[in-house]
Write an enzyme that holds these catalytic residues in place. Structure first.
Site: not given
Ligand code: ADP
Length: 486
Positions: A179, A255, A289, A386
């Site tokens: 995904k 990570e 990161c 962060e």
């Molecule tokens: P950032 O804060 O760096 O944008 P996220 O942690 O929000 O990163 O997102 C990283 C990945 O996790 C993306 O592919 C996002 O779609 C996915 N993601 C966000 N929320 C969820 C969730 N509740 N369950 C699974 N995957 C998620």
């Protein structure tokens, strides 16, 4: 000229398909905010299909499972070769969708080819032990793939993180559903086409773009998924660890983010420390990161260091990521841009001294000025959370003992660095700082051969390194009764 967009559909069972709902979402060019393409939006129904395909491909009699480990190595090495063949196109596409400098994208894609080759080479290096059990028995262990893995990717390093997770999981013999981040789905789809070209059997790799609460959450809750490997924020990492225990017990590798301390001692070589500290926070527009987002400078050199850090930041050339003389591109999306501007406002409000930058640049595209704050205190929001942007926060310290305790006073623990000519100080710091990666007189020294991951809330498990495949393997102990007399 903009790179051609070749794939925008879901990749399930080696076919390109629309989302079951028929929905699509827009993906953007961060330089000017324009829409690049409409991408199929996967959701639960599509994740169900992708997981079912991956499960079929994992059946004990499937083509994939009947391959020996050397065959997997061969196919994955071919995949890495195809990435090398199309490196220029992939770099252009990565820069277009993520906004990273084209020069940086070229560098990262080439590095990813090496990482892919290294990880592919591990496929046939794993085997169990023979164990002389006490009593009348003999045991051996088998290392077997855990099953269907959900790989959830972030937007800040779409190509290297795709290659790292997919090749490691496949080298172990697993099958996967990927995904990609909703901000940057395009390179993941192209890489899927290269895996098909390399000869991956149907269902072994499936790529389902979509959003976190839809496709992402469906994957983390799916009872046929045996493991999740995730790179992203600490907040979502925590949600994933919880989801992993709802319908079954998934293995989890996380990570996550960091608030990494970089310590500059009085005896540091400032000609190296100043530009390295700058690269450690401004590269990739701060969207890294391991970014050195807490810069601790010892009292005797503090004023001089701040002066030079500001001069350095002012020389950064912000602009079009495709131009070779640009040294900082845009942030990847508007939400990130706005969050960074909020943190800058908080820094000013809480009393940090803004030395340069602090503003958005222009009205189109997601650009932020390289920003330096001095006189930052440990309890300020910009020193605790962060920011994920080009914001250098400089703090003052007196002794090594003091700075180690201050560096560790956070729930994060991803990376840390120190500049000093004193070996004892460097090694004491490396021993006591709570971080998964420590760099001495340098920063961001990484490679596929070295384990990478975080202490505390920065992660769970390790990627890279010769043992990384273990994260995708189960150990099975087989014991045979073996009477001593026969
Ligand atoms: P950032 O804060 O760096 O944008 P996220 O942690 O929000 O990163 O997102 C990283 C990945 O996790 C993306 O592919 C996002 O779609 C996915 N993601 C966000 N929320 C969820 C969730 N509740 N369950 C699974 N995957 C998620």
């Amino acid at each position: 000229m903009a790179p051609q967009i070749k794939y925008t559909k879901l990749f399930i069972d080696n076919e390109w398909v629309d989302a079951k709902s028929g929905k699509t979402f827009d993906t953007y060019y961060p330089h000017d905010g324009s829409i690049i393409a409409k991408v199929a939006e996967g959701d639960k129904a599509d994740i169900d299909l992708a997981v079912a395909a991956a499960k079929r491909a994992f059946h004990r009699n499937s083509e994939w499972r009947l391959y020996d480990a050397s065959k997997r190595r061969e196919i994955l090495t071919k995949f890495a070769d195809l990435v090398a063949r199309d490196a220029s196109y992939l770099a252009e596409l990565e820069s277009y969708n993520n906004g990273m400098l084209l020069t940086m994208a070229n560098y990262i894609v080439n590095m990813s080819v090496g990482a892919g080759q290294y990880l592919a080479s591990l496929a046939d290096k794993y085997h169990g032990d023979t164990i002389p059990l006490d009593g009348e028995a003999f045991s051996y262990t088998l290392k077997q793939p855990v099953g269907v893995c959900g790989l959830i990717l972030p937007w800040n390093g779409p190509i290297p993180i795709f290659i790292n997770k997919v090749v490691t999981a496949l080298a172990a013999g697993c099958t996967v559903v990927v995904k990609p981040a909703e901000q940057t789905p395009l390179t993941a789809l192209y890489l899927a086409s290269l895996l098909k070209e390399a000869g991956i059997p149907a269902g072994v790799v499936n790529v389902v773009p979509g959003f976190g609460p839809g496709a992402g959450s469906s994957l983390t809750h799916h009872s046929d998924v045996a493991k999740i490997s995730f790179t992203g924020s600490r907040e979502v990492g925590m949600l994933i660890q919880q989801a992993a225990g709802v319908n079954n017990l998934k293995r989890v590798t996380l990570e996550l983010g960091g608030k990494s301390p970089l310590v500059i001692m009085n005896d540091a070589d400032l000609d190296i420390a100043v530009p390295t500290a700058a690269a450690a926070i401004f590269n990739l527009s701060g969207q890294v990161c391991v970014a050195a987002s807490r810069l601790y400078v010892q009292a005797d050199i503090y004023d001089e260091f701040v002066k030079r850090a500001v001069e350095h930041a002012k020389k950064i050339n912000v602009g079009d990521p495709t131009k070779s003389d640009t040294t900082q591109g845009p942030q990847t999306d508007e939400a990130t841009l706005n969050k960074i501007l909020e943190y800058i406002a908080l820094g000013k409000k809480e009393g940090a001294k803004l030395m340069t930058g602090g503003n958005r640049i222009g009205k189109t595209g997601y650009y932020v000025e390289p920003t330096v704050f001095a006189d930052v205190k440990d309890d300020m929001t910009i020193a605790r959370e962060e920011i994920f942007g080009p914001v250098q926060s400089i703090l003052k310290f007196n002794t090594l003992e003091e700075v180690i305790d201050r560096a560790n006073n956070t729930n994060y623990g991803l990376a840390a660095g120190i500049f000093t000519k004193n070996v004892n100080n460097a090694l004491q710091y490396a021993k006591h700082v709570e971080a998964g990666n420590v760099w001495i007189n340098g920063y961001l020294i990484i490679g596929p051969q070295a384990p990478f991951g975080g202490f505390k809330d920065s992660g769970l498990g390790r990627e890279n390194g010769k043992d990384c495949i273990e994260e995708y393997l189960e150990v099975k102990t087989v014991s045979i009764a073996l009477p001593k007399k026969f």
